[in-house]
Write an enzyme that holds these catalytic residues in place. Structure first.
Site, PDB file in Angstrom:
ATOM      1  N   ASN A  63      -9.214   2.142   8.979  1.00 56.19           N
ATOM      2  CA  ASN A  63      -8.553   1.732  10.217  1.00 56.19           C
ATOM      3  C   ASN A  63      -9.172   2.441  11.414  1.00 56.19           C
ATOM      4  O   ASN A  63      -9.836   1.854  12.255  1.00 56.19           O
ATOM      5  CB  ASN A  63      -7.049   2.022  10.113  1.00 56.19           C
ATOM      6  CG  ASN A  63      -6.231   1.470  11.286  1.00 56.19           C
ATOM      7  OD1 ASN A  63      -5.050   1.233  11.142  1.00 56.19           O
ATOM      8  ND2 ASN A  63      -6.808   1.232  12.442  1.00 56.19           N
ATOM      9  N   THR A  64      -8.997   3.766  11.443  1.00 51.48           N
ATOM     10  CA  THR A  64      -9.394   4.535  12.627  1.00 51.48           C
ATOM     11  C   THR A  64     -10.878   4.389  12.962  1.00 51.48           C
ATOM     12  O   THR A  64     -11.237   4.283  14.134  1.00 51.48           O
ATOM     13  CB  THR A  64      -9.061   6.025  12.400  1.00 51.48           C
ATOM     14  OG1 THR A  64      -7.712   6.116  11.947  1.00 51.48           O
ATOM     15  CG2 THR A  64      -9.203   6.812  13.686  1.00 51.48           C
TER      16      THR A  64
ATOM     17  N   LYS B 189       0.885  -1.158   0.000  1.00 49.13           N
ATOM     18  CA  LYS B 189       0.000   0.000   0.000  1.00 49.13           C
ATOM     19  C   LYS B 189       0.926   1.212   0.000  1.00 49.13           C
ATOM     20  O   LYS B 189       1.530   1.557   1.012  1.00 49.13           O
ATOM     21  CB  LYS B 189      -0.900   0.012   1.236  1.00 49.13           C
ATOM     22  CG  LYS B 189      -1.786   1.250   1.263  1.00 49.13           C
ATOM     23  CD  LYS B 189      -2.531   1.439   2.564  1.00 49.13           C
ATOM     24  CE  LYS B 189      -2.814   2.921   2.724  1.00 49.13           C
ATOM     25  NZ  LYS B 189      -3.511   3.248   3.967  1.00 49.13           N
TER      26      LYS B 189
END
Lengths: 256, 66
Positions: free
Chosen positions: A209-210, A100
């Site tokens: 993610n967060t 990524k």
């Protein structure tokens, strides 16, 4: 409804939700959240090993590598050279040739540096990496990255970790119309409906993610994100009705 | 002899291999990548690569990230 698998280079996935492993309070919560998300691809970062004091637990000891495909990132890199170096180190760990790619412009916005992102994409594609590249929602930048050989182009919905959702759906639509590689929205997702919006637009996946890790209940939120992703995908495949200005009765208007 | 590991100066015996160094630092060598003087040391060479005075090493691993 039958769906096709998501193909990224030589890899194939059934889940279209990609999740990160950062910011979790404990490895146990992370593990449960990953499980609840149904994700098959999980992202990790490359950092200096701890050489002082006690050896910490390794992240990878908490991840079933037969179950998940590891997607290392180049987060924290601010130049093409740094990102390329990080990608090589990640590949050397012998777990994945996926990368990524993330080349950031500055610390406040964490927005991508378009010039160095392109340079790094060209370099890594040449070296045989399967490059999933993080970019802004600029359709021209996205096209340039596809032309450079990226396997997937991943526009931000909103700045990393901001939880603002898909700020410019029109740009994402243009990217979807212009590019042929899989488009995965990466960053900015705050809650389940943001994932659904991205999938309804026709994105091939969402990476976040967060939104899960910092939710009050990450495990519940992971499940919500999974359902949202499937829901948005189904809605996209189903072909929604056009929006109209006036009403259109659902019940017959004729007499008995 | 003096070497530099992840930005810190360290003392290590002569004839130390990369494997030995990792062991002495309590680092699990399954999940690391090593750069020696800015060049990657392939995992297969950890045992045979012997460190020299003033070598600079970068040892990285995977951590949580998004």
């Amino acid at each position: 409804m039958e769906d096709t698998v998501l193909k990224l280079g030589k890899y194939e996935f059934n889940s279209r939700l990609f999740v990160g492993t950062g910011k979790y309070q404990t490895f146990d919560i992370m593990k449960e959240a990953l499980e609840a998300s149904g994700a098959e691809v999980i992202t990790v970062a490359v950092r200096r090993a701890n050489i002082g004091g006690k050896p910490g637990e390794s992240l990878l000891d908490h991840i079933d590598k037969d179950k998940y495909t590891i997607l290392p990132n180049t987060a924290g890199c601010y130049s093409a050279d740094e990102a390329v170096r990080t990608a090589f180190l990640a590949r050397e760990m012998g777990i994945s040739d996926l990368i990524k790619l993330e080349v950031l412009g500055d610390e406040n916005t964490l927005l991508p540096d378009p010039v160095d992102t392109l340079k790094a994409t060209e370099a890594l594609v040449k070296e045989g990496f399967t490059v999933l590249v993080y970019t802004s929602d600029d359709p021209i930048a996205a096209k340039r990255l596809q032309d450079a050989g990226a396997t997937s182009v991943m526009p931000a919905g909103a700045p990393i970790g901001s939880g603002q959702g898909i700020l410019n759906p029109n740009n994402i639509r243009i990217i979807l119309e212009t590019l042929s590689v899989p488009i995965i929205v990466d960053a900015g997702v705050g809650t389940a409906s943001d994932v659904t919006v991205a999938m309804e637009l026709g994105c091939e996946g969402v990476l976040l993610n967060t939104g899960i890790a910092l939710a009050k209940d990450p495990i519940k939120m992971a499940r919500a994100m999974k359902l949202a992703c499937e829901s948005g995908r189904l809605a996209h495949l189903s072909g929604r009705i056009p929006k109209k200005l006036y009403a259109n009765a659902s019940s017959p208007l004729k007499d008995f | 002899m003096q070497i530099n590991v992840n930005g810190e100066n360290k003392e290590c015996p002569t004839e130390t291999s990369v494997s030995k160094l990792l062991e002495s630092l309590d680092i699990d060598n399954r999940y690391v990548a090593v750069e020696l003087n800015h060049k990657i040391v392939p995992r297969t060479q950890f045992n045979e690569k012997i460190l020299q005075e003033n070598d600079s090493l970068e040892i990285v691993t995977f951590v949580g990230g998004g």
